[in-house]
Motif scaffolding. Structure first.
Motif: not given
Length: 1310
Positions: A718-739
């Motif tokens: 889970e993560a959060w962003d202090a910006d109030q608009t969706e365009a600025n506080n929209r969060i995307s996740f990515s994964l890295a590492g072996s396997g």
């Protein structure tokens, strides 16, 4: 072949010479011979066999009184039939056979010839003329007549079976009207009716025997048809019938009593009785009006009145009953009734009358009759307007022109009115109509009077009625207004009911209802806003909400005044609306602006207007800003309405729930009294900029997952962003590492600026603990920051081990095993091995299915209980004694392995495996013989060594060598006709062969058989299997081989040479087989010595054998050939002259001459007796013929197609009620009645020669084809047949041969 057969019968000559030559001797079987009577001439009858020690050439001969039946070949001893045999004439006789060696005197021996009966005679009826009479009421099941037929044959060939071949008239109902019993009794099988069916029947009868052997086949002989004439006697069992189905007549209503109206006629339905009929009237709709005379004439007996019958359609229904004078067979009256319709016609005896009613409800009673009527009408009514409330009907009960009348008007006011209609008939509604409207004036005359006159158009009689007419007054003035226009005013939005004006009134000079005025507003502009009082004319406000000056300031209304007579006039109202402050200011458009935080400014003009009257305080506007949470940051111009911000705007200072939106309220009001205002919202959106990074709620994460679980959730970040608009506080996740490619991370929004990432396995991916036990991953969270900044966290995924592998079956343990049937093996027969690579596994073996097959075919569940499988894989016999190779030769056990500890999500079972168990055969079934529908027959004279004489078939339910069968002969005996048993061991042998699963044993003859033995060979055959181990099993059967000895050998003599007979032998055999229905075996064909030759040149010896082993004797053969004319003709054409030998005929000649002399003496005596009797009966015969000639004379007068009245006479061309000849069942145009003897040429040939078993060569086939001339005088016809036969041919010039002479129907004795 004949010489080889003869050489086998003769004993070998002695090798040692003696001093004196020894005479030959006959074999022991040369004593009796049995022959079928249908043995054909020329067929081999038997062989003469003798032995001579000196081996001298032997010469054979036959002599005696009956030697003519046979011809013998002296050199060979072959005996053929020279003359036909007849069992019924001579069934046993003796001949003398002789043999000579040329050195000694001929050796003679007597031989008995026994003939076997054959079905060569057809049944013959004892009499040929049958006729009887029966009552039509004869009960069903009664005996009508009895006949008797006889047959010279014996056994079943002489047992009679009677049948009715045809019933004339041949209708569907008559087909089974009669039936015949086995004793010849004809029984009535259905009901008779002299009148409704037929008064005469002719039955065509035939008698057939029960069948017997003839010409080597089972045949049934039938007699010539005979005819039984059955006359039906009429009985009084039917009621009389009227000649017509319906009677009707007409009579005038003024007809005097005694007038004849109609004659009815009824007849007795029993046409053969015709009883007298008595008439009476049993019922009537008008009793006393009519009567009936004894002869059926209906007369008038009372006064008639048509007018009383109007509701009955002017008709009187009279029921007439016709009763026979005598009672019927049941003791009851025979009668019938019919309704007769008598129509009463009209006479002009009434005049038209007036009635107060309305059609069709008028009853025209005296209460409705009236001469004074009253009606009403409006003054000045239009022309042909009828008078109201006038119910006048004129009615004349007469009919047609008698009921026609004329209508006219009279009286003081006749000029003002007319009458309708002016002419009518019967009844009519009368109307008085306005003729001159100007004369109908209420102000001049309130009541008027007219006279209606109804005059009969024929008698001119009339009736008068008065009509009083009351006039009704009408409205003829209009109301009027003083002015055509009125100007009015009223405040807008005045309350409903507010009076606009109450001073406008209209004037109408009429009085009463015509002078009463009603006010109304005509539809148009404002008619729905204002209302008027209908009585006073006061105008008021009706719809205050619609009274709006801003929408419409002026209205024009039309006020109408209407009197009681619906006459009206109108005036115009001009209404002006006065203004009030009733409209709020209206703001134009909506206000929503966007401003970036920190740098944007606001300047918004508010557009508004007021719809009240311009240039007044009601329309002057003022702007102000209402207090709110953020209103201190803004200001508005009070006159211009411009909204501005007072300093920079900050998005973070705004409540996040508002989404950056600030809503300000501007008040816009007018200056009227009271003042009205409007509020408008101005939305200012402060746009956000991206100035914050995402943040994880943890710096690292640790998750675990079970192996082999595909698509499961591993953990959540889970993560959060202090910006109030969706365009600025929209969060995307990515994964890295072996396997990391084994996982997928799916983000989801939790709220504004908050998101979580779901770490899970793809649906088609699972982890394997054995391959990799843990994974170290890095998860990143980022938003669309132009600078590309992001936040990261560590993730550790641990893999948990599970039991996920299915067990397997060892293929080596599934190899097939063999088990013997019938309890040969017990205990464990196989071990099934199962394995599992997982640790802590618990594997067991399970039985899934059992498949039972025999020869590759599924046999169901027969073997399901034979074997069992334990959990450890042990396979053992469960029902060893029940294992049976014959029902199932292969048992397939379908098994599988099951791991008890396998994870439920994975396959716990192995693939199915098949363990084939082959059932080995044990010799437990004995062979069995197959049924044979055959009869085995041996002709010892013809059968040769190594020739097959019989066969058997057998099977064994075992297989392989256990099912192989070997046949052998256990015993062979000869059962003589006298019951003696003679062993014949070694005379037969049997050969074994196979075909498919069937073994065949062909029985062959080893050596020659004695042709003189009479009886049956009994051969016992054994069938034994040949098992590879264990004892063999066997079965036995005894066969009967019927012999046909030399006594059934028949000789046929021909007028052709041996070569010619041999060339035609196949045609001869076919003709003989067709006549006898047997199998013909030819023994030999030989020429006859010229010295002994008379009419015959060669002979043929043969056997005629039926399929059941019996054979024809000479007599039987003779009869069967005589009965088959086609075969006899063919045989005569092929040269057949004698059935039997020639010598027997010659020796019989003295006896024939002696019998002829005795017969002539007896005939002379009979002639003297007949002449004496003829003289006595001459007078009686003369009268009989005289009556017959009279009948013939009447028959000449009867034209074809004419139906005489008299009853049917059997044997004549008098017809029945169906106009068809009962003897022929033909229409009248087909009658010929000419004599028809048999059309066959053979009917003119005498068969006396066949009675003596010979055929006259002088009357050869050329005479057969010669037609017997017909005598023009018909000397043998009875008188009536002679007359009918002499009738001229039809219009086509050729008489059809459709008649016949029935000896059972003779008119000579009429």
């Amino acid at each position: 072949m004949a010489w080889r057969r003869l050489s086998c019968l003769l004993l070998p000559a002695l090798a040692v010479s003696v001093a004196a030559n020894v005479a030959p001797t006959f074999l022991s079987n040369m004593s009796i011979v049995s022959l079928p009577e249908d043995l054909p001439v020329g067929a081999e009858a038997f062989w003469l066999a003798a032995q001579d020690r000196d081996n001298d050439p032997l010469t054979y001969g036959i002599s005696g009184s009956y030697a003519y039946f046979f011809s013998v070949t002296p050199e060979t001893g072959e005996v053929k039939l020279a003359s036909l045999l007849d069992y019924e004439t001579l069934y046993l006789f003796a001949i003398t056979i002789s043999v000579s060696d040329g050195h000694n005197n001929p050796v003679q021996k007597e031989m008995q010839v026994i003939l076997e009966d054959r079905n060569d005679n057809a049944p013959v009826f004892q009499n040929t003329g049958f006729s009887t009479s029966i009552n039509e009421t004869l009960p069903v099941g009664s005996v009508v007549f009895s006949v008797l037929a006889t047959d010279k044959d014996t056994g079943s060939a002489g047992a009679m079976v009677y049948s009715i071949e045809k019933v004339t008239p041949s209708t569907d109902g008559n087909k089974h009207l009669f039936r015949i019993l086995s004793n010849g009794s004809i029984v009535l099988n259905g009901s008779l009716s002299y009148n409704n069916k037929s008064a005469f029947y002719q039955l065509e009868l035939q008698a057939c025997d029960s069948g017997g052997w003839y010409n080597n086949s089972l045949v049934t002989q039938c007699s010539s048809p005979v005819f039984v004439s059955v006359s039906v006697i009429d009985q009084p069992d039917l009621d009389p019938q009227f000649v017509k189905e319906f009677y009707s007549a007409s009579v005038a209503e003024d007809a005097p009593q005694g007038t004849s109206v109609l004659k009815v006629e009824a007849m007795d339905s029993d046409r053969g009785i015709s009883d007298h009929v008595i008439y009476s009237i049993s019922n009537s709709t008008r009793p006393g009006w009519f009567d009936i005379e004894p002869d059926g004439v209906i007369t008038v007996s009372g006064s008639l009145d048509r007018e009383q019958l109007l509701e009955e359609d002017e008709e009187v229904q009279v029921q007439v009953t016709a009763t026979e004078e005598h009672t019927n067979i049941y003791g009851q009256e025979a009668k019938v009734s019919i309704w007769v319709t008598l129509r009463v016609t009209d006479v002009n005896d009434h005049k038209p009358e007036f009635y107060s009613c309305s059609l069709p409800a008028c009853t025209f009673s005296s209460q409705e009759a009236q001469v004074n009527f009253t009606g009403y009408v409006d003054e000045h009514a239009s022309t042909r307007i009828p008078i109201d409330n006038l119910t006048m009907v004129v009615y004349d009960p007469d009919k047609g022109s008698n009921g026609t009348f004329l209508l006219s008007l009279g009286g003081p006011d006749v000029e003002a009115f007319s009458v309708s209609p002016e002419r009518a008939a019967g009844s009519v509604d009368v109307q008085v109509l306005v003729r001159t409207p100007s004369l109908v004036d209420y102000e001049k005359q309130a009541v008027m009077l007219v006279q209606v006159v109804a005059t009969d158009s024929v008698s001119r009689n009339s009736s008068v009625a008065w009509v009083t007419i009351h006039l009704r007054d009408v409205n003829d003035h209009r109301p009027t207004f003083p002015h055509s226009l009125y100007n009015l005013s009223v405040l807008e939005h005045s309350a409903n009911g507010t009076v606009v004006t109450n001073s406008i009134h209209a004037v109408d000079p009429d009085t009463g209802e015509g002078g009463r005025i009603t006010y109304s507003l005509l539809p148009g502009n404002g008619a729905d806003i204002f209302a008027v009082d209908p009585d006073s004319g006061t105008v008021t406000v009706r719809a205050s909400e619609l009274l709006d000056r801003e929408k419409q300031a002026v209205y024009y209304l039309t006020l109408q005044a209407t009197d009681g007579g619906n006459l009206s006039s109108s005036t115009m109202l001009h209404v002006v609306l006065l203004d009030v402050n009733d409209n709020q200011p209206v703001v134009s458009g909506s206000y929503s602006i966007f401003v970036k935080e920190e740098e944007g400014s606001v300047s918004v003009p508010i557009q508004a207007h007021d719809d009240d009257q311009p240039d007044t305080n009601n329309s002057l506007l003022h702007f102000s800003l209402l207090p709110s949470a953020y209103s201190h940051n803004f200001s508005v111009d009070p006159n211009q309405g411009i909204l501005r911000n007072l300093g920079p705007l900050d998005r973070e200072a705004i409540d996040p729930a508002l989404g950056g939106r600030i809503v300000l309220t501007v008040n816009v009001s007018d200056c009227g009294e009271p003042a009205l205002w409007t509020e408008v919202n101005v939305t200012i959106t402060v746009e956000d900029i991206n100035d914050n990074l995402p943040v994880f709620n943890q710096s690292s994460y640790s998750f675990s997952v079970r192996e082999r679980d595909a698509g499961v959730l591993v953990g959540v970040v889970e993560a959060w962003d202090a910006d109030q608009t969706e365009a600025n506080n929209r969060i995307s996740f990515s994964l890295a590492g072996s396997g990391a490619n084994n996982f997928m991370l799916r983000g989801s929004v939790l709220g504004s600026g908050r998101a979580e990432g779901h770490l899970q396995l793809p649906a088609d991916v699972s982890l394997d603990y054995e391959t990799q036990a843990s994974f170290n991953l890095t998860v990143s969270a980022e938003n669309p920051d132009p600078q590309g900044r992001e936040a990261t966290a560590k993730v550790l995924v641990t893999v948990e081990d599970v039991n996920d592998m299915p067990p397997t079956l060892d293929s080596a343990s599934l190899r097939g095993v063999h088990v013997a049937e019938n309890g040969s093996q017990h205990g464990i027969v196989a071990e099934v091995v199962a394995r599992d690579v997982d640790t802590m596994s618990q594997v067991e073996v399970q039985l899934v299915n059992v498949i039972c097959t025999k020869a590759g075919v599924d046999v169901g569940s027969l073997c399901h209980g034979w074997f069992s499988v334990l959990a450890n894989g042990s396979v053992f016999t469960n029902q060893s004694e029940a294992i049976d190779y014959e029902t199932c030769d292969l048992v397939t056990l379908v098994v599988r392995a099951y791991d008890l500890t396998t994870d439920p999500r994975f396959q716990a079972y192995s693939d199915n495996g098949s363990l084939p168990i082959t059932i080995e055969d044990v010799n437990d079934n004995a062979p069995y013989f197959l049924p044979e529908d055959k009869t085995f027959v041996i002709i010892p004279e013809l059968v040769m060594p190594n020739q097959q004489v019989a066969s058997v078939r057998a099977r064994d339910s075992d297989s392989g060598s256990n099912a192989a069968i070997l046949f052998s002969i256990l015993q062979a005996d000869f059962i003589a006709n006298d019951g003696a048993v003679i062993p014949f061991q070694g005379f037969f042998r049997i050969l074994t062969s196979s075909e498919a699963n069937e073994f065949i044993g062909n029985i062959e003859l080893v050596t020659n058989l004695d042709s003189t033995l009479q009886g049956t060979y009994q051969v016992t055959v054994k069938a034994q299997d040949r098992p590879s181990m264990g004892p063999a099993k066997e079965a036995k059967i005894t066969l009967n081989l019927f012999t046909v000895d030399q006594s059934y050998r028949v000789r046929l003599q021909f007028s052709m040479s041996r070569e010619e007979v041999g060339a035609n032998v196949e045609e001869i055999k076919a003709a003989l087989a067709q006549a006898t229905r047997t199998t013909v075996y030819i023994v030999n064909i030989q020429d006859i010595d010229s010295a002994a030759r008379a009419r015959s040149r060669s002979y043929l010896d043969a056997y005629f054998v039926f399929s059941n082993g019996s054979a024809l004797t000479l007599d039987q053969l003779s009869v069967m050939i005589r009965n088959d004319q086609d075969s006899l003709t063919q045989l005569l054409q092929l040269g057949l002259v004698v059935l039997g030998s020639q010598e027997s005929q010659e020796t019989e000649l003295p006896d024939v001459l002696r019998n002829v002399v005795i017969g002539l003496g007896v005939a002379l005596l009979l002639v003297i007796v007949i002449m004496t009797t003829a003289l006595i009966c001459a007078r009686k015969s003369y009268h009989r013929k005289l009556r017959a000639m009279k009948a013939a004379k009447e028959a000449r007068k009867t034209a074809a197609g004419v139906m005489p009245v008299a009853s049917a006479i059997p044997g004549t061309n008098v017809y029945n009620t169906e106009r068809a000849n009962p003897m022929l069942n033909l229409s009248t145009k087909d009658l010929g009645f000419e004599s028809q003897s048999s059309s066959s040429d053979l009917d003119h040939i005498s068969l006396n020669s066949l009675d003596n078993n010979s055929v006259d060569l002088e009357n050869n086939s050329q005479e057969i084809k010669k037609e017997t001339p017909h005598s023009p005088t018909w000397p043998d016809l009875e008188p009536l047949s002679r007359v009918l036969s002499g009738r001229e041919a039809d219009t086509r010039g050729q008489q059809e041969e459709l008649g016949f002479t029935n000896p059972g129907l003779n008119t000579t004795d009429l």
